[in-house]
Design a protein around this motif. Structure first.
Motif, short mmCIF file in Angstrom:
data_model
loop_
_atom_site.label_atom_id
_atom_site.label_comp_id
_atom_site.label_asym_id
_atom_site.label_seq_id
_atom_site.Cartn_x
_atom_site.Cartn_y
_atom_site.Cartn_z
N MET A 1 0.93 -1.17 0.07
CA MET A 1 0.12 0.17 0.11
C MET A 1 0.94 1.22 0.04
N LYS A 2 0.53 1.97 -0.97
CA LYS A 2 1.12 3.39 -0.85
C LYS A 2 0.31 4.45 -1.46
N PRO A 3 0.13 5.36 -0.56
CA PRO A 3 -0.91 6.47 -1.17
C PRO A 3 -0.35 7.29 -2.23
N THR A 4 -1.45 7.70 -3.20
CA THR A 4 -0.89 8.44 -4.25
C THR A 4 -0.77 9.96 -3.81
N HIS A 5 -1.91 10.41 -3.08
CA HIS A 5 -1.76 11.85 -2.61
C HIS A 5 -2.48 12.11 -1.47
N ILE A 6 -2.61 13.18 -1.22
CA ILE A 6 -3.39 13.83 -0.16
C ILE A 6 -4.67 14.16 -0.73
N GLU A 7 -5.85 13.57 -0.28
CA GLU A 7 -7.20 13.78 -1.00
C GLU A 7 -7.73 15.07 -0.07
N HIS A 8 -7.68 14.93 1.00
CA HIS A 8 -8.30 16.10 1.78
C HIS A 8 -7.68 16.35 3.15
N ILE A 9 -7.76 17.49 3.80
CA ILE A 9 -7.43 17.80 5.07
C ILE A 9 -8.74 17.89 5.85
N GLY A 10 -9.06 17.15 7.10
CA GLY A 10 -10.32 17.34 7.69
C GLY A 10 -10.04 18.34 8.82
N ILE A 11 -11.01 19.43 8.90
CA ILE A 11 -10.81 20.32 10.00
C ILE A 11 -12.11 20.71 10.73
N ALA A 12 -12.02 20.25 11.96
CA ALA A 12 -13.22 20.32 12.93
C ALA A 12 -13.37 22.02 13.30
N VAL A 13 -14.82 22.29 13.07
CA VAL A 13 -15.06 23.59 13.26
C VAL A 13 -16.22 23.50 14.27
N GLU A 14 -16.59 24.79 14.90
CA GLU A 14 -17.62 24.75 15.86
C GLU A 14 -19.04 25.17 15.28
N ASN A 15 -18.94 26.08 14.01
CA ASN A 15 -20.00 26.52 13.42
C ASN A 15 -19.67 26.53 11.94
N THR A 87 -9.33 1.17 -0.26
CA THR A 87 -9.35 1.52 1.05
C THR A 87 -9.35 0.03 1.92
N ASP A 88 -10.15 -1.03 1.63
CA ASP A 88 -10.07 -2.38 2.40
C ASP A 88 -8.70 -2.79 2.39
N GLU A 89 -8.01 -2.82 1.10
CA GLU A 89 -6.51 -3.44 1.06
C GLU A 89 -5.68 -2.33 2.01
N ALA A 90 -5.75 -1.33 2.12
CA ALA A 90 -4.86 -0.29 2.68
C ALA A 90 -4.99 -0.48 4.08
N LEU A 91 -6.20 -0.64 4.64
CA LEU A 91 -6.52 -0.92 6.07
C LEU A 91 -5.91 -2.16 6.54
N ALA A 92 -6.17 -3.34 5.65
CA ALA A 92 -5.55 -4.58 6.13
C ALA A 92 -4.15 -4.66 6.11
N ASP A 93 -3.33 -4.04 5.26
CA ASP A 93 -2.29 -3.72 5.10
C ASP A 93 -1.45 -3.13 6.43
N ALA A 94 -2.03 -2.00 6.72
CA ALA A 94 -1.84 -1.36 8.08
C ALA A 94 -2.07 -2.00 9.26
N GLU A 95 -3.00 -2.99 9.26
CA GLU A 95 -3.32 -3.81 10.33
C GLU A 95 -2.13 -4.78 10.56
N ALA A 96 -1.90 -5.41 9.61
CA ALA A 96 -0.89 -6.46 9.29
C ALA A 96 0.59 -5.63 9.92
N LYS A 97 0.70 -4.57 9.68
CA LYS A 97 1.88 -4.03 10.34
C LYS A 97 1.60 -3.53 11.77
N GLY A 98 0.72 -3.89 12.35
CA GLY A 98 0.72 -3.68 13.76
C GLY A 98 0.16 -2.20 13.99
N VAL A 99 -0.91 -1.82 13.15
CA VAL A 99 -1.40 -0.41 13.40
C VAL A 99 -2.96 -0.77 13.83
N ARG A 100 -3.40 -0.02 14.90
CA ARG A 100 -4.69 -0.32 15.47
C ARG A 100 -5.61 0.33 14.45
N LEU A 101 -6.59 0.01 14.09
CA LEU A 101 -7.69 0.61 13.34
C LEU A 101 -8.93 0.91 14.07
#
Ligand code: ZN
Length: 133
Positions: A1-15, A87-101
């Motif tokens: 798994m290798k990401p191709t680019h940053i798709e978006h940046i998520g920003i939490a707002v109050e309003n 996405t499913d493969e990337a999640l499984a790949d990260a989990e196989a490397k010890g990352v908590r999902l």
């Protein structure tokens, strides 16, 4: 798994309306989509800057993870979303490397993307989202 680019940046707002005004009036970007994601109890607004999107997130319920984030840490950068081929493969790949999902399997997010999150405790504090079309 290798990401191709940053798709978006998520920003939490109050309003969301206030935040949209800031991004339009100060940053000069145009909001091209406002969407409620009932499943995640958030309302989102999207802007494009080059190939990257900015995703503003406002909680629509006190049980939303965005509500607890804002309560604990205040508004601000919430997550970074990386585009992957599958996405499913990337999640499984990260989990196989010890990352908590957070998500064992992809689910539908805003803009109909297939999304899944890695736990920030496993990613050096960066809430990481994988997404694909
Ligand atoms: Zn996102």
């Amino acid at each position: 798994m290798k990401p191709t680019h940053i798709e978006h940046i998520g920003i939490a707002v109050e309003n969301l309306d206030e935040a949209i005004k800031y991004w339009e009036n100060v940053m000069g970007l145009e909001c091209y989509n406002v969407e409620e994601v009932a499943d995640q109890k958030v309302k989102t607004a999207f802007f494009k800057i080059g190939d990257v999107k900015i995703e503003l997130l406002e909680a629509t319920s006190p049980e939303s993870t965005i509500a607890s984030f804002v309560e604990k840490r205040g508004a601000g950068v919430h997550h970074i979303a990386f585009a992957v081929e599958n996405t499913d493969e990337a999640l499984a790949d990260a989990e196989a490397k010890g990352v908590r999902l957070i998500d064992k399997q992809a689910r539908k997010g805003a803009e109909n993307l297939n999304i899944g999150f890695l736990h920030p405790k496993s990613t050096l504090g960066v809430l990481t989202e994988f997404c694909c079309k």
